[in-house]
Design an enzyme around this catalytic site. Structure first.
Site, short mmCIF file in Angstrom:
data_model
loop_
_atom_site.label_atom_id
_atom_site.label_comp_id
_atom_site.label_asym_id
_atom_site.label_seq_id
_atom_site.Cartn_x
_atom_site.Cartn_y
_atom_site.Cartn_z
N ARG A 16 0.82 -1.12 -0.05
CA ARG A 16 -0.16 -0.15 0.01
C ARG A 16 0.87 1.38 -0.19
O ARG A 16 1.17 2.03 -0.99
CB ARG A 16 -1.09 -0.12 1.30
CG ARG A 16 -2.06 1.03 1.20
CD ARG A 16 -1.74 2.46 1.73
NE ARG A 16 -1.29 2.37 2.98
CZ ARG A 16 -0.84 3.54 3.47
NH1 ARG A 16 -0.53 4.54 3.02
NH2 ARG A 16 -0.23 3.45 4.84
N HIS A 214 6.96 4.72 12.31
CA HIS A 214 6.95 4.46 10.78
C HIS A 214 7.80 5.50 10.34
O HIS A 214 7.66 6.66 10.22
CB HIS A 214 5.34 4.83 10.34
CG HIS A 214 5.47 4.71 8.89
ND1 HIS A 214 4.53 3.73 8.17
CD2 HIS A 214 5.95 5.27 7.85
CE1 HIS A 214 4.43 3.73 6.96
NE2 HIS A 214 5.41 4.85 6.58
N CYS A 247 5.32 9.85 -0.55
CA CYS A 247 3.91 10.17 -0.16
C CYS A 247 3.75 11.13 -1.20
O CYS A 247 4.31 12.33 -1.59
CB CYS A 247 4.09 10.89 1.12
SG CYS A 247 2.53 11.76 1.54
N ASN A 256 10.48 4.54 2.35
CA ASN A 256 10.27 3.84 3.61
C ASN A 256 11.52 3.17 4.15
O ASN A 256 12.31 2.93 3.10
CB ASN A 256 9.10 2.99 3.75
CG ASN A 256 7.86 3.68 3.66
OD1 ASN A 256 7.16 4.30 4.40
ND2 ASN A 256 7.09 3.40 2.18
#
Length: 304
Positions: A16, A214, A247, A256
């Site tokens: 995702r 995160h 993002c 990430n």
């Protein structure tokens, strides 16, 4: 090293959060194969997709098709694995409930600027939307994870006051989120900032067991920030296979924390994850071939 947990839950966001920033649409069959391969590595939490409007994130327009390919989440091949779906609003909740998704996720920004960029709403309006989603999900017997974006820095506002993050985390906890992930959306956090925020949350009565972290790796600090989080009692860490991600609403955000780099660190510290690192690396090598570019993960480059 002292103060480290015996076991950590690696919460995989590649399918995702990792793919949502890709310009070229990845075929849904590839996404389904990615999820299957990730589950086969032993990951116990794999976030699948988002029921967001296709206008905002075209990459995830195939959410229903993906779930059809994966089969029933409670009784099919993914049974026993946490397989959350991100839900931004009531329409997303309806879609998730129609597909019998057992766990949902909501997201809210700690800053006003990103709330308006991401959800076209004020922070308070975004919290009101999340409250409606969480309430509906809990009434339907689902569990809900909460995400808080921009916990350390915002590209429009600069450094973020920990008190602003505390306010949002406390609100999500009161709404009924069982787990709340602290997002360093643009990857600017340093270990000292992480400790200060976790201490502020503890002072507000938020237990470490209810928090996840995160991190993005814009400045190469994701693993350092993870390590101090573990020393502070955090036992759930978000990561993305192969380091994919960014993002679409914050162009300064880079990839990430790579799941392989995280697992390499955790296993080196003697911390159990249940993840087969060799199989995980093979999955990211396969995915890099599909994407047509090398993986940014250091562990994948070293071991692949």
């Amino acid at each position: 090293m002292s103060g480290l947990p015996d076991r950590v839950t690696v919460y995989e966001v590649g399918a995702r959060d990792g793919l949502q920033n890709e310009a070229a649409v990845v075929p849904v069959e590839v996404k389904a194969e990615l999820v299957r391969r990730l589950v086969a590595t032993g990951l116990s939490a794999v976030e699948l997709t988002s029921f967001v409007h296709p206008k905002w994130v075209p990459q995830l327009a195939d959410a229903e098709q993906l779930l059809d390919l994966l089969g029933p989440l409670s009784t099919g091949p993914l049974a026993g694995v946490r397989a959350p779906v991100l839900v931004p609003n009531q329409r997303g909740l309806e879609r998730a409930l129609a597909r019998d998704v057992p766990e949902l996720a909501v997201f809210v920004s700690a800053t006003e600027s990103f709330a308006r960029k991401n959800l076209n709403a004020s922070r308070d309006e975004a919290l009101a939307m999340s409250a409606d989603v969480v309430s509906g999900a809990l009434a339907a017997g689902r569990s809900v994870r909460g995400y808080v974006s921009m916990c350390f820095g915002d590209p429009w506002e600069g450094d973020v006051d920990p008190a602003a993050v505390v306010d949002v985390v406390v609100a999500l906890r009161e709404q009924g989120c069982h787990e709340i992930s602290l997002g360093d959306t643009i990857g600017v956090a340093t270990p000292g900032q992480v400790v200060r925020l976790l201490d502020a949350l503890a002072d507000a009565g938020v237990p470490r067991a209810q928090l996840a972290v995160h991190f993005h790796d814009t400045y190469g600090q994701a693993l350092s920030n993870t390590l101090v989080s573990l020393q502070q009692g955090i036992t759930t860490v978000d990561a993305s296979a192969g380091g994919l991600g960014g993002c679409p609403f914050a162009q300064s955000a880079t990839g990430n924390l790579a799941t392989e780099d995280l697992v390499w660190q955790l296993h080196g510290l003697g911390i159990q994850t249940g993840v087969d690192l060799e199989a995980l690396v093979a999955t990211s090598v396969w995915l890099a071939g599909v994407m047509g570019r090398p993986s940014p993960s250091n562990a994948v480059r070293a071991l692949g």
